[in-house]
Design a protein around this motif. Structure first.
Motif, PDB file in Angstrom:
ATOM      1  N   GLY A  72       0.781  -1.230   0.000  1.00  0.00           N
ATOM      2  CA  GLY A  72       0.000   0.000   0.000  1.00  0.00           C
ATOM      3  C   GLY A  72       0.815   1.283   0.000  1.00  0.00           C
ATOM      4  N   VAL A  73       2.017   1.244   0.584  1.00  0.00           N
ATOM      5  CA  VAL A  73       2.829   2.465   0.662  1.00  0.00           C
ATOM      6  C   VAL A  73       3.109   3.033  -0.736  1.00  0.00           C
ATOM      7  CG1 VAL A  73       5.159   3.299   1.255  1.00  0.00           C
ATOM      8  CG2 VAL A  73       3.837   2.004   2.926  1.00  0.00           C
ATOM      9  N   PHE A  74       3.211   2.140  -1.743  1.00  0.00           N
ATOM     10  CA  PHE A  74       3.571   2.608  -3.084  1.00  0.00           C
ATOM     11  C   PHE A  74       2.404   3.248  -3.829  1.00  0.00           C
ATOM     12  CE2 PHE A  74       6.788  -0.617  -2.047  1.00  0.00           C
ATOM     13  CZ  PHE A  74       7.858   0.251  -1.969  1.00  0.00           C
ATOM     14  N   LYS A  75       1.213   3.219  -3.216  1.00  0.00           N
ATOM     15  CA  LYS A  75       0.096   3.990  -3.771  1.00  0.00           C
ATOM     16  C   LYS A  75       0.426   5.482  -3.756  1.00  0.00           C
ATOM     17  CE  LYS A  75      -3.627   0.742  -2.758  1.00  0.00           C
ATOM     18  NZ  LYS A  75      -4.373   0.309  -1.571  1.00  0.00           N
ATOM     19  N   ALA A  76       1.417   5.878  -2.966  1.00  0.00           N
ATOM     20  CA  ALA A  76       1.854   7.281  -2.955  1.00  0.00           C
ATOM     21  C   ALA A  76       2.523   7.667  -4.271  1.00  0.00           C
ATOM     22  CB  ALA A  76       2.805   7.518  -1.780  1.00  0.00           C
ATOM     23  N   GLY A  77       2.844   6.676  -5.095  1.00  0.00           N
ATOM     24  CA  GLY A  77       3.392   6.949  -6.427  1.00  0.00           C
ATOM     25  C   GLY A  77       4.756   7.606  -6.407  1.00  0.00           C
ATOM     26  N   ASP A  78       4.960   8.520  -7.367  1.00  0.00           N
ATOM     27  CA  ASP A  78       6.281   9.144  -7.557  1.00  0.00           C
ATOM     28  C   ASP A  78       6.818   9.823  -6.298  1.00  0.00           C
ATOM     29  OD1 ASP A  78       6.933   8.336  -9.997  1.00  0.00           O
ATOM     30  OD2 ASP A  78       6.470  10.203 -11.047  1.00  0.00           O
ATOM     31  N   LEU A  79       5.915  10.268  -5.459  1.00  0.00           N
ATOM     32  CA  LEU A  79       6.302  10.938  -4.220  1.00  0.00           C
ATOM     33  C   LEU A  79       7.288  10.083  -3.418  1.00  0.00           C
ATOM     34  CD1 LEU A  79       5.170  13.625  -3.131  1.00  0.00           C
ATOM     35  CD2 LEU A  79       3.581  12.309  -1.744  1.00  0.00           C
ATOM     36  N   ILE A  80       7.067   8.775  -3.438  1.00  0.00           N
ATOM     37  CA  ILE A  80       7.983   7.886  -2.710  1.00  0.00           C
ATOM     38  C   ILE A  80       8.888   7.116  -3.669  1.00  0.00           C
ATOM     39  CG2 ILE A  80       6.437   5.840  -2.523  1.00  0.00           C
ATOM     40  CD1 ILE A  80       7.492   5.962   0.572  1.00  0.00           C
ATOM     41  N   ILE A  81       8.369   6.813  -4.865  1.00  0.00           N
ATOM     42  CA  ILE A  81       9.136   5.961  -5.790  1.00  0.00           C
ATOM     43  C   ILE A  81      10.332   6.712  -6.377  1.00  0.00           C
ATOM     44  CG2 ILE A  81       9.013   4.648  -7.960  1.00  0.00           C
ATOM     45  CD1 ILE A  81       6.064   4.007  -7.209  1.00  0.00           C
ATOM     46  N   LYS A  82      10.157   8.000  -6.664  1.00  0.00           N
ATOM     47  CA  LYS A  82      11.250   8.772  -7.276  1.00  0.00           C
ATOM     48  C   LYS A  82      12.476   8.861  -6.352  1.00  0.00           C
ATOM     49  CE  LYS A  82      11.734  12.714 -10.055  1.00  0.00           C
ATOM     50  NZ  LYS A  82      11.619  14.136  -9.793  1.00  0.00           N
ATOM     51  N   PRO A  83      12.307   9.336  -5.104  1.00  0.00           N
ATOM     52  CA  PRO A  83      13.499   9.382  -4.246  1.00  0.00           C
ATOM     53  C   PRO A  83      14.071   7.991  -3.951  1.00  0.00           C
ATOM     54  CG  PRO A  83      11.512  10.028  -3.022  1.00  0.00           C
ATOM     55  CD  PRO A  83      11.137   9.948  -4.465  1.00  0.00           C
ATOM     56  N   LEU A  84      13.199   6.978  -3.885  1.00  0.00           N
ATOM     57  CA  LEU A  84      13.667   5.606  -3.658  1.00  0.00           C
ATOM     58  C   LEU A  84      14.566   5.162  -4.816  1.00  0.00           C
ATOM     59  CD1 LEU A  84      11.547   2.544  -2.584  1.00  0.00           C
ATOM     60  CD2 LEU A  84      12.817   2.431  -4.701  1.00  0.00           C
ATOM     61  N   TYR A  85      14.090   5.382  -6.020  1.00  0.00           N
ATOM     62  CA  TYR A  85      14.818   4.930  -7.213  1.00  0.00           C
ATOM     63  C   TYR A  85      16.155   5.667  -7.350  1.00  0.00           C
ATOM     64  CZ  TYR A  85      15.319   3.153 -12.022  1.00  0.00           C
ATOM     65  OH  TYR A  85      15.762   2.530 -13.164  1.00  0.00           O
ATOM     66  N   GLU A  86      16.138   6.975  -7.067  1.00  0.00           N
ATOM     67  CA  GLU A  86      17.385   7.753  -7.144  1.00  0.00           C
ATOM     68  C   GLU A  86      18.430   7.207  -6.175  1.00  0.00           C
ATOM     69  OE1 GLU A  86      16.338  11.896  -6.649  1.00  0.00           O
ATOM     70  OE2 GLU A  86      15.291  11.840  -8.581  1.00  0.00           O
ATOM     71  N   GLU A  87      17.968   6.875  -4.981  1.00  0.00           N
ATOM     72  CA  GLU A  87      18.867   6.328  -3.956  1.00  0.00           C
ATOM     73  C   GLU A  87      19.438   4.976  -4.403  1.00  0.00           C
ATOM     74  OE1 GLU A  87      19.028   8.318  -1.187  1.00  0.00           O
ATOM     75  OE2 GLU A  87      20.444   7.058  -0.080  1.00  0.00           O
ATOM     76  N   VAL A  88      18.582   4.122  -4.953  1.00  0.00           N
ATOM     77  CA  VAL A  88      19.026   2.794  -5.401  1.00  0.00           C
ATOM     78  C   VAL A  88      20.016   2.923  -6.560  1.00  0.00           C
ATOM     79  CG1 VAL A  88      18.290   0.635  -6.508  1.00  0.00           C
ATOM     80  CG2 VAL A  88      16.935   1.595  -4.631  1.00  0.00           C
ATOM     81  N   LYS A  89      19.726   3.826  -7.508  1.00  0.00           N
ATOM     82  CA  LYS A  89      20.571   3.953  -8.708  1.00  0.00           C
ATOM     83  C   LYS A  89      21.989   4.408  -8.393  1.00  0.00           C
ATOM     84  CE  LYS A  89      17.797   6.274 -11.459  1.00  0.00           C
ATOM     85  NZ  LYS A  89      17.276   7.000 -12.629  1.00  0.00           N
TER      86      LYS A  89
END
Lengths: 323, 323
Positions: free
Chosen positions: A258-275
């Motif tokens: 459910g947390v990822f229903k927040a969309g880019d708000l959480i996915i964008k900073p997550l992905y940047e950190e992983v990359k």
């Protein structure tokens, strides 16, 4: 040959049964099978019931391999306790038991190498590399872990509201929005709600969407909490990738919960950190649900190669199953 | 004229009785009086018992003012519930009820302006300025607050051990030292201890000295946790000082509670943080215990000025009281 995949969680247990081509012939649903909640006997009964229903629908009286992916199998001790009992189930010749994050992984990537991060009430990540090696990190519960989960996000937000009330934190929209969502009048009523009514982890976790809403409206305190959660979830993924020595290679990341229903708000900073650590990692949509992940593990254990046609068969025949 | 100060906590209730010069003539001890633990009736009974014992020892059958400083009086609702019942106690003509942080403050500064920060199992700060205005911040319990407390320090340390186990945190001495203190063999056993044995807040808080030990030996993870705790405690003090408009003036800060046994390790970063905002603040040793703080409030409410001779009388006659 017949195979069963079981997804046993905190609210329900779902079993699906297929032939060796991955065509689902039956399914069965029963109550929860997290043994920390319902006890060993309760969990085994729920699994038995779901599998029996699936076999009866499929008109099959013997299964070759059954794979159970269960919630609550967090430590070696949990595994030992439950494996002994799973192994005594007479419905299948061979039984495998794994943590539910592993079947979520196998479902999300349809048996391919990759990493899954689950952020619901709790948080956990699991991965498998090209050599078929598994690992799992996080999932240590609301006191010791679950960083980045819905519980974590909402608890941080409630703490921030009280800090703001004290003058230890700037003013935040979270105050009025959380009070509204909790149907309370004053900030101090939150204290009563948490400690006197003892609303618990699930209730607190259910408030996470309020934090997302405030963050999307630009509230700085809410944004800070969401970004910290994203960083914690990224660290789960990175830890899995490092353990499996995948950081230099291409791999898929599936985001579940459910947390990822927040969309880019959480996915964008997550992905940047992983990359920053794993530049070739790609975020994908989960391909199949966890029960299908369990089924894939059962098929593989029975010597079946998971070719594209098997995945397609599972996908097509899953349509009637209430996953 | 006779006055009573009551310090009612989670483990015991202590009442002291004095004349108008502050000479303690009797004392009484009874069980806990945090009404969240023992109920309203239990709390009132404990207070009655302690006060009755004090009166009997002093051979006094009527008290002019009684001041109760009780744990668990955290919200307006708590105050209203308990005040109604305290007010019905017939032993004293006039009754005052305050949060236990306020009596700790009045004891620590012997009735003078200043700030007290209490960091035991929980954390809270309270202050009084030259104009006699009070405030209190923090104390929101283990889920919503208590930042910088022993519970906070130990929980952060346990979470760091699990992060380290996952590869999300560097290696730390905390792992072996906490396992030793908890009498466990493996990191995963911590999970069982916390969630299956449900050891609770007090047990977790009791592990804080292990973190101090590791920090004093230079462990970086432990040091980071202790410094973060120091910053959180400093923020409690700063919030009190800002609310009371004291930041530009000289005032005393008293540090109370087990966390400060860590000494300079926590006090130095705390003081540096406070001085950035309130450069004239000074750290002092607490002068008198909380029960004496309650007595001072009772005396003041009865029109007695708290001159040096009253403080000296309290100090001298406290020697026989088991504070």
């Amino acid at each position: 040959m017949y195979f069963v995949g079981v997804d046993g969680g905190a609210t329900k247990t779902l079993a699906i049964l297929s032939d060796k081509q991955g065509r689902i012939l039956g399914w069965g649903l029963s109550g929860p099978s997290n043994y920390h909640q319902v006890g060993v006997e309760g969990a085994i009964n729920a699994i038995n019931e779901a599998v029996t229903k699936a076999m009866s629908m499929a008109k099959v009286n013997r299964v070759n391999v059954m794979c159970c992916g269960l919630a609550g199998i967090d430590t070696k001790r949990d595994y030992e306790i439950m494996y002994k009992h799973i192994n005594s189930i007479e419905l299948a010749e061979k039984k495998i038991l794994v943590h539910d994050a592993i079947i979520a992984l196998m479902g999300a990537t349809a048996g391919r190498p990759g990493v899954v991060v689950i952020a619901g009430t709790g948080s956990v990540a699991a991965g498998m590399n090209e050599r078929g090696e598994y690992t799992r990190v996080g999932g240590w519960g609301p006191i010791l872990g679950d960083e980045g989960s819905a519980y974590y996000i909402a608890r941080e937000a409630l703490a921030a509201v009280l800090k703001s009330y004290d003058g230890r934190e700037e003013e935040t929209m979270l105050t009025s929005e959380l009070l509204k969502a909790m149907n309370l009048r004053e900030v101090e009523d939150i204290v009563n709600k948490i400690y006197v009514e003892k609303v618990g982890v699930t209730y607190i976790a259910s408030l996470a969407p309020v934090v997302t809403k405030c963050a999307s409206l630009g509230d700085r305190v809410a944004l800070r909490i969401i970004r910290r959660a994203a960083k914690e979830l990224a660290e789960l993924i990175i830890a899995v990738a490092k353990k499996l020595k995948m950081t230099e290679y291409e791999f898929s990341i599936a985001l579940v919960g459910g947390v990822f229903k927040a969309g880019d708000l959480i996915i964008k900073p997550l992905y940047e950190e992983v990359k920053r650590v794993a530049p070739k990692a790609k975020i994908i949509e989960p391909m199949l649900p966890p029960c299908a992940g369990a089924l894939i593990m059962a098929l593989r254990e029975g010597g079946i190669k998971i070719e594209q046609n098997v995945v397609t068969n599972i996908k097509n025949t899953l349509k009637n199953v209430p996953v």
